[in-house]
Structures are given as C-alpha cells and as structure tokens.
Design a protein around this motif. Structure first.
Motif, PDB file in Angstrom:
ATOM      1  N   ASN A 176      53.870 -33.707  61.936  1.00  0.00           N
ATOM      2  CA  ASN A 176      54.706 -33.720  63.140  1.00  0.00           C
ATOM      3  C   ASN A 176      53.896 -33.370  64.377  1.00  0.00           C
ATOM      4  N   LEU A 177      53.035 -32.363  64.257  1.00  0.00           N
ATOM      5  CA  LEU A 177      52.203 -31.962  65.382  1.00  0.00           C
ATOM      6  C   LEU A 177      51.285 -33.097  65.804  1.00  0.00           C
ATOM      7  N   LYS A 178      50.648 -33.728  64.840  1.00  0.00           N
ATOM      8  CA  LYS A 178      49.741 -34.840  65.136  1.00  0.00           C
ATOM      9  C   LYS A 178      50.491 -35.983  65.830  1.00  0.00           C
ATOM     10  N   ASN A 179      51.689 -36.303  65.344  1.00  0.00           N
ATOM     11  CA  ASN A 179      52.470 -37.389  65.925  1.00  0.00           C
ATOM     12  C   ASN A 179      52.947 -37.042  67.336  1.00  0.00           C
ATOM     13  N   LEU A 180      53.304 -35.778  67.553  1.00  0.00           N
ATOM     14  CA  LEU A 180      53.687 -35.348  68.897  1.00  0.00           C
ATOM     15  C   LEU A 180      52.507 -35.410  69.856  1.00  0.00           C
ATOM     16  N   LEU A 195      61.999 -26.232  68.320  1.00  0.00           N
ATOM     17  CA  LEU A 195      60.594 -26.604  68.492  1.00  0.00           C
ATOM     18  C   LEU A 195      60.300 -26.867  69.963  1.00  0.00           C
ATOM     19  N   ALA A 196      61.192 -27.615  70.627  1.00  0.00           N
ATOM     20  CA  ALA A 196      60.998 -27.909  72.048  1.00  0.00           C
ATOM     21  C   ALA A 196      61.026 -26.628  72.876  1.00  0.00           C
ATOM     22  N   GLU A 197      61.964 -25.747  72.575  1.00  0.00           N
ATOM     23  CA  GLU A 197      62.091 -24.478  73.298  1.00  0.00           C
ATOM     24  C   GLU A 197      60.821 -23.642  73.141  1.00  0.00           C
ATOM     25  N   ARG A 198      60.303 -23.583  71.927  1.00  0.00           N
ATOM     26  CA  ARG A 198      59.145 -22.742  71.639  1.00  0.00           C
ATOM     27  C   ARG A 198      57.896 -23.216  72.377  1.00  0.00           C
ATOM     28  N   TYR A 199      57.729 -24.546  72.478  1.00  0.00           N
ATOM     29  CA  TYR A 199      56.461 -25.068  72.996  1.00  0.00           C
ATOM     30  C   TYR A 199      56.595 -25.759  74.357  1.00  0.00           C
ATOM     31  N   GLY A 200      57.693 -25.475  75.065  1.00  0.00           N
ATOM     32  CA  GLY A 200      57.833 -25.942  76.439  1.00  0.00           C
ATOM     33  C   GLY A 200      58.025 -27.448  76.580  1.00  0.00           C
ATOM     34  N   ASP A 228      60.977 -24.206  64.008  1.00  0.00           N
ATOM     35  CA  ASP A 228      60.221 -23.270  64.835  1.00  0.00           C
ATOM     36  C   ASP A 228      59.524 -22.316  63.867  1.00  0.00           C
ATOM     37  N   PRO A 229      58.205 -22.417  63.696  1.00  0.00           N
ATOM     38  CA  PRO A 229      57.512 -21.577  62.716  1.00  0.00           C
ATOM     39  C   PRO A 229      57.743 -20.084  62.915  1.00  0.00           C
ATOM     40  N   ALA A 230      57.896 -19.655  64.172  1.00  0.00           N
ATOM     41  CA  ALA A 230      58.109 -18.231  64.432  1.00  0.00           C
ATOM     42  C   ALA A 230      59.474 -17.784  63.927  1.00  0.00           C
ATOM     43  N   LYS A 231      60.488 -18.596  64.123  1.00  0.00           N
ATOM     44  CA  LYS A 231      61.820 -18.261  63.626  1.00  0.00           C
ATOM     45  C   LYS A 231      61.875 -18.369  62.099  1.00  0.00           C
ATOM     46  N   TYR A 232      61.184 -19.337  61.572  1.00  0.00           N
ATOM     47  CA  TYR A 232      61.131 -19.500  60.117  1.00  0.00           C
ATOM     48  C   TYR A 232      60.481 -18.269  59.483  1.00  0.00           C
ATOM     49  N   ALA A 233      59.497 -17.697  60.170  1.00  0.00           N
ATOM     50  CA  ALA A 233      58.845 -16.483  59.678  1.00  0.00           C
ATOM     51  C   ALA A 233      59.830 -15.316  59.645  1.00  0.00           C
ATOM     52  N   GLU A 234      60.715 -15.235  60.637  1.00  0.00           N
ATOM     53  CA  GLU A 234      61.726 -14.180  60.647  1.00  0.00           C
ATOM     54  C   GLU A 234      62.661 -14.330  59.444  1.00  0.00           C
ATOM     55  N   ILE A 235      63.037 -15.574  59.157  1.00  0.00           N
ATOM     56  CA  ILE A 235      63.897 -15.829  58.003  1.00  0.00           C
ATOM     57  C   ILE A 235      63.169 -15.471  56.710  1.00  0.00           C
ATOM     58  N   ALA A 236      61.885 -15.815  56.646  1.00  0.00           N
ATOM     59  CA  ALA A 236      61.087 -15.490  55.449  1.00  0.00           C
ATOM     60  C   ALA A 236      61.091 -13.993  55.182  1.00  0.00           C
ATOM     61  N   LYS A 237      60.975 -13.189  56.225  1.00  0.00           N
ATOM     62  CA  LYS A 237      60.999 -11.732  56.042  1.00  0.00           C
ATOM     63  C   LYS A 237      62.332 -11.280  55.454  1.00  0.00           C
ATOM     64  N   LYS A 265      50.700 -17.383  57.292  1.00  0.00           N
ATOM     65  CA  LYS A 265      50.491 -18.835  57.407  1.00  0.00           C
ATOM     66  C   LYS A 265      51.379 -19.443  58.489  1.00  0.00           C
ATOM     67  N   LEU A 266      52.603 -18.952  58.594  1.00  0.00           N
ATOM     68  CA  LEU A 266      53.522 -19.470  59.616  1.00  0.00           C
ATOM     69  C   LEU A 266      53.066 -19.058  61.014  1.00  0.00           C
ATOM     70  N   THR A 267      52.519 -17.863  61.124  1.00  0.00           N
ATOM     71  CA  THR A 267      51.983 -17.415  62.419  1.00  0.00           C
ATOM     72  C   THR A 267      50.801 -18.277  62.834  1.00  0.00           C
ATOM     73  N   ALA A 268      49.957 -18.630  61.873  1.00  0.00           N
ATOM     74  CA  ALA A 268      48.823 -19.513  62.162  1.00  0.00           C
ATOM     75  C   ALA A 268      49.306 -20.905  62.572  1.00  0.00           C
ATOM     76  N   LEU A 269      50.350 -21.397  61.915  1.00  0.00           N
ATOM     77  CA  LEU A 269      50.914 -22.703  62.262  1.00  0.00           C
ATOM     78  C   LEU A 269      51.485 -22.680  63.679  1.00  0.00           C
ATOM     79  N   ASP A 270      52.145 -21.600  64.034  1.00  0.00           N
ATOM     80  CA  ASP A 270      52.681 -21.438  65.386  1.00  0.00           C
ATOM     81  C   ASP A 270      51.551 -21.531  66.416  1.00  0.00           C
ATOM     82  N   THR A 271      50.441 -20.901  66.122  1.00  0.00           N
ATOM     83  CA  THR A 271      49.280 -20.955  67.020  1.00  0.00           C
ATOM     84  C   THR A 271      48.740 -22.376  67.135  1.00  0.00           C
ATOM     85  N   GLU A 272      48.705 -23.092  66.008  1.00  0.00           N
ATOM     86  CA  GLU A 272      48.251 -24.493  66.038  1.00  0.00           C
ATOM     87  C   GLU A 272      49.125 -25.333  66.964  1.00  0.00           C
ATOM     88  N   PHE A 273      50.433 -25.150  66.895  1.00  0.00           N
ATOM     89  CA  PHE A 273      51.342 -25.898  67.768  1.00  0.00           C
ATOM     90  C   PHE A 273      51.154 -25.513  69.231  1.00  0.00           C
TER      91      PHE A 273
END
Length: 328
Positions: free
Chosen positions: A317-321, A230-235, A164-173, A200-208
């Motif tokens: 992963n996004l492309k394959n999904l 990932l499933a939780e974040r993007y429904g 989950d890019p948003a959660k990964y961003a929290e860990i990065a901080k 960059k992670l915030t932008a990736l989250d937006t892409e997903f």
C-alpha cells in the motif's frame, strides 16, 4: 482534511477498563477451550486473527469467522457459528464493522470478549475534503443503528483503525493484556510477543511517515472509504467514491465532483481493492484519463493480495501510494 471527532475520554476510559477486565472470569490456570489444550481464540476477521496469531503464537488455537475472500461487511453468521462462539475462551472482534458479528456475540453468551473498538479512540471521517460522510450508510443498510455508536446519526465512527499502524499497536497492547488475563501461565510469552509486535508496528509507522513526507499531491481517490485513519495519520486527503460499502454505486454528481478534484489536486490514480469490483474505479479512470491501482483495506488475505500478511500488504500500500502521489 478528514473530519474527526473523538469519543469522549470518560466513555473511552470506561470502555477500555471493561475490555481489560472482561477476561478475569477465565483467568484460572491456563484456560483450555480448544481440544489440544491451547487457548481457544475466535477472531471476527483478518486483522483480529493476525493479532491473535502474532501475540498468542504456539499457545493459542485461532479460528476466524470471516473466511478468505469474503467481504467482511457482508458476513452472515449461522446459528451453529453463534453456538461455537460461546465455546471460545476469548473472542476478538471490532464492534460496528460487522453487524452480524455484533449480534452473534451478544446472542452467544460468551463472557470473555475483547472489542477492539474499546482499545483506541474511534473517529468520524468524511469521505472527502468536501464534507461528504464516508460512513453514513445507505438507506436501509443494516450497518445502521447501534452498529456505529450513539453519534451515528450525525456522522458514524469509522471502524477501520487497523490501517493506522499506531492505532493498531494500541489495539495489540489491549489484546496482549487480555490474553495474559485469560492464560496467566503464559503471560510472560504474551507480553514478550506483544512488545515485539508493537515494535514492528512502530517501525512501519515510521516507514509511512518518511515515505509520504514529500509528495507532489496529498490527495488520493479510492472506491472504498476505508483509509480515513491512514490519511489522518500521514497528512493526506481521502476522496472516497463510495462510503463504507465498496459495492455501492456513486451518484453522477459525485463522479463529476471527483473528476474536478482529480484535475485540481493533481491526482494520477484511482484506487480499488481486491475483495470488491473495480468497475467504478475503471469508469472514473477512463473518464478522467487516470490510472488504476490497488489500495488494500486489509479486511482479508487471499491469493490476489499484494502480500502474505499485514506487514507485506501495508508495505505494498505504501509503495502504491508513493507512486500515485508522486513521492519525491
């Protein structure tokens, strides 16, 4: 949808505070555990290594316990590696993912530890919309016990937060703040690098979000139940063939259930990963007339990975999904 249970807020706050202050002991002028004068960081596996390298850049020397191509859940630690852990300036790991690492960190006596599991709320995810526990381990599995927290008996928490890019961003901080404390002379650079990575992670989250907004199906089947966040974040709905262990054999009843789910939910593809066998995915795909494709849990990068780093593989992963779910 995925079942979720948050860790109590008070407990999380205490854990985050511990993670943020654990490094004060080495916050002298430029800790130098590595021979070349750089901050010596030991990372448990690739997602922790990537954060250390992206945030630390030229100021850190990063060693990783899980070598490319090794399934992280199966990692074994030698006494020599445990001793080397104790010599690191900073250790980055994610408690509950790798029991051998959890034990080694505890035995090493290392003082400056960052547990990524304290930097963002962990949740419990079912492997399916039918309530099967994706992270309830097999009988005798050494992942059990303290590895996934006090609530493991009911439904263990899912450690795969980096997907989950948003959660990964929290860990990065949190990692950035830890490196600042460990090496205050370079704090400004760590802060700058953390901000860039979070952007960059915030932008990736937006892409997903945009890429998975309109799809013909919201359900995907995967051999490894690693994609709950990932499933939780993007429904989306994750239907796992096996639980946390990608090599475990599903029951005939589970295979039959998945065949029914595939028909009902307009599923086109069965996903497998690069670090484990695709045999089970192919069996299910053959029985149901479905295709197979890769959905990478990003536990390690090898020459078989669909990308050279976290961002490239996540975009694959996004492309394959999108292809599997029928993105419109």
């Amino acid at each position: 949808m995925n079942v979720r249970r948050l860790i109590p807020a008070a407990a999380l706050a205490g854990a985050v505070a511990l993670g943020a202050t654990a490094l004060t002991a080495c916050s002298g002028a430029g800790a130098t555990g590595s021979k070349d004068g750089k901050l010596g960081v030991t990372a448990s596996f690739y997602p922790m290594q990537f954060l250390a390298e992206q945030i630390g850049k030229d100021h850190v020397k990063v060693d990783v316990l899980t070598k490319p191509g090794v399934e992280p859940h199966d990692l074994e630690i030698t006494p020599r590696q445990t001793a080397q852990l104790g010599e690191a300036d900073v250790v980055l790991y994610l408690k509950s993912l790798q029991p051998a690492v959890d034990k080694a960190v505890a035995q090493s006596g290392v003082k400056n530890v960052v547990d990524a599991a304290t930097l963002t709320p962990l949740e419990a995810h079912a492997a399916s919309g039918h309530g099967e526990e994706g992270h309830a381990h097999q009988d005798g599995d050494e992942h059990a016990g303290e590895a996934e927290g006090d609530d493991h008996g009911e439904a263990g928490t899912d450690p795969h937060v980096w997907l989950d890019p948003a959660k990964y961003a929290e860990i990065a901080k949190g990692v950035g703040a830890a490196l600042e404390k460990a090496d205050p002379n370079n704090a400004a650079d760590y802060r700058k690098n953390t901000d860039e990575l979070v952007g960059k992670l915030t932008a990736l989250d937006t892409e997903f979000k945009d890429g998975l907004k309109n799809t013909a199906s919201r359900t995907f089947i995967t051999t490894h139940s690693a994609f709950g966040y990932l499933a939780e974040r993007y429904g989306l709905d994750q239907e796992g063939i096996s639980g946390v262990d990608p090599e475990s054999e599903p029951s005939p009843a589970r295979m039959k259930e998945l065949q029914e789910v595939a028909k009902k939910e307009n599923v086109s593809t069965v996903f497998f990963e690069t670090l484990a066998s695709d045999k089970t995915a192919k069996v299910l795909a053959t029985d149901t007339g479905l295709k197979t494709d890769v959905l990478d849990p990003l536990e390690g990068i090898t020459d078989k990975s669909q990308g050279a780093d976290y961002f490239e593989v996540m975009r694959s992963n996004l492309k394959n999904l999108q292809k599997a779910l029928g993105s419109k």
